[in-house]
Design an enzyme around this catalytic site. Sequence first.
Site, short mmCIF file in Angstrom:
data_model
loop_
_atom_site.label_atom_id
_atom_site.label_comp_id
_atom_site.label_asym_id
_atom_site.label_seq_id
_atom_site.Cartn_x
_atom_site.Cartn_y
_atom_site.Cartn_z
N LYS A 112 0.81 -1.23 0.00
CA LYS A 112 0.00 0.00 0.00
C LYS A 112 0.84 1.28 0.00
CE LYS A 112 -4.35 -1.63 1.97
NZ LYS A 112 -5.35 -1.47 3.04
N ASP A 123 -10.38 3.03 1.28
CA ASP A 123 -10.72 2.41 2.57
C ASP A 123 -11.47 3.40 3.47
OD1 ASP A 123 -9.63 -0.11 2.15
OD2 ASP A 123 -7.67 0.43 2.94
N ALA A 145 -3.51 2.83 14.74
CA ALA A 145 -2.82 3.92 14.01
C ALA A 145 -2.09 3.36 12.80
CB ALA A 145 -1.84 4.62 14.96
N GLY A 146 -2.55 2.20 12.31
CA GLY A 146 -1.96 1.60 11.10
C GLY A 146 -2.67 2.14 9.86
N ALA A 180 -5.39 1.21 8.08
CA ALA A 180 -6.85 1.41 8.11
C ALA A 180 -7.18 2.62 8.97
CB ALA A 180 -7.53 0.15 8.64
N ASN A 220 -3.59 3.95 20.79
CA ASN A 220 -2.79 2.91 20.12
C ASN A 220 -1.74 2.36 21.05
OD1 ASN A 220 -2.42 1.50 17.60
ND2 ASN A 220 -0.40 2.46 17.47
N VAL A 236 2.67 4.37 20.93
CA VAL A 236 2.26 5.78 21.00
C VAL A 236 2.86 6.59 19.85
CG1 VAL A 236 2.28 7.85 22.46
CG2 VAL A 236 2.00 5.62 23.48
#
Length: 282
Positions: A73, A109, A133-134, A136, A156, A159
Amino acid sequence: MSDDRRFLSLLTGSFSTPAGANPTVAMVEAAYRDLGLDARYINCDVAADHLGAAVRGALAMGWAGFNCSLPHKVTVIEHLDGLGASAELIGAVNCVVVREDRLIGENTDGQGFLSSLRTVVDPAGRHLVLFGAGGAARAIAVEAALAGVARLTIVNRNVRHAEALAEVVNGRTSARAEVRAWDGPCRIPEDADIVVNATSIGLGDAQAQLAIDEETLREGLVVADVIPNPPRTALIRAAEARGCRVLDGVGMLVNQALVAIELWTGRKADAGVMRAALEQVL
Ligand code: NDP
């Protein structure tokens, strides 16, 4: 679309989804059949060092575009000619569209998630608590901020990942983002309107639950999960039991594909047909 391409099947596909029965293939091809399109959606498992060649191959073969899943991605961006506005902010591309022989990276997304969310609540002015915090989470945070969400609380495990996302939201949108370390059962703030699980917790495991204080899931709160498989995650079940309004990850999966199909073909697919095809495979 060039005249030549009218006489070819319209090819789209996915780079780097493991081969085998693939829910996205079933869903997108059901949409194409329903629209009467002479089109195929092909699933290609592409190794990282062949990504550039695969992208050029799609262009050479007259594809209308393709999806990119993990791990491509971000790295696909260096092989593209341009990015849509939200993909540029998100820093990741899940959908590539060929426009006049130029490869344009989009991210559907977050748009798919927002379409699902809008079926239950208008996000404008709301406080959204985002777990993760990835990729998605980044897509959801950016699209939610662009849709007018007033406040984002990003929770998350790592941090630094959350801080990097908050920096994008605070620096590039009008929403205000704050970060919370996730080092124990998280209490949902009383003024939260929307809670989203955008971590991978729950994928393939219906019993896996987020570390949250379930008593703080109050009636009327909107609780959404990105996990499409299984759709009834532990979070969704707990939230439903407490009177929350829930949204599963299947809606997001259908809607991100709806947006992609419209970008590739200019046609609006039928969400009901797509959901039914997906549910047969999942
Ligand atoms: P990433 O690998 O980019 O991010 C994973 C996130 O999950 C990170 O925030 C990570 O935290 C967190 N995480 C993972 N395991 C744990 C754990 N045990 N405890 C706490 N946090 C954890 O993945 P993506 O963002 O790309 O994907 C996340 C999920 O979203 C996937 O399951 C995917 O299937 C789903 N998805 C669904 C879509 C849909 O259409 N329904 C579309 C796209 C994705 P940390 O930063 O601390 O590592």
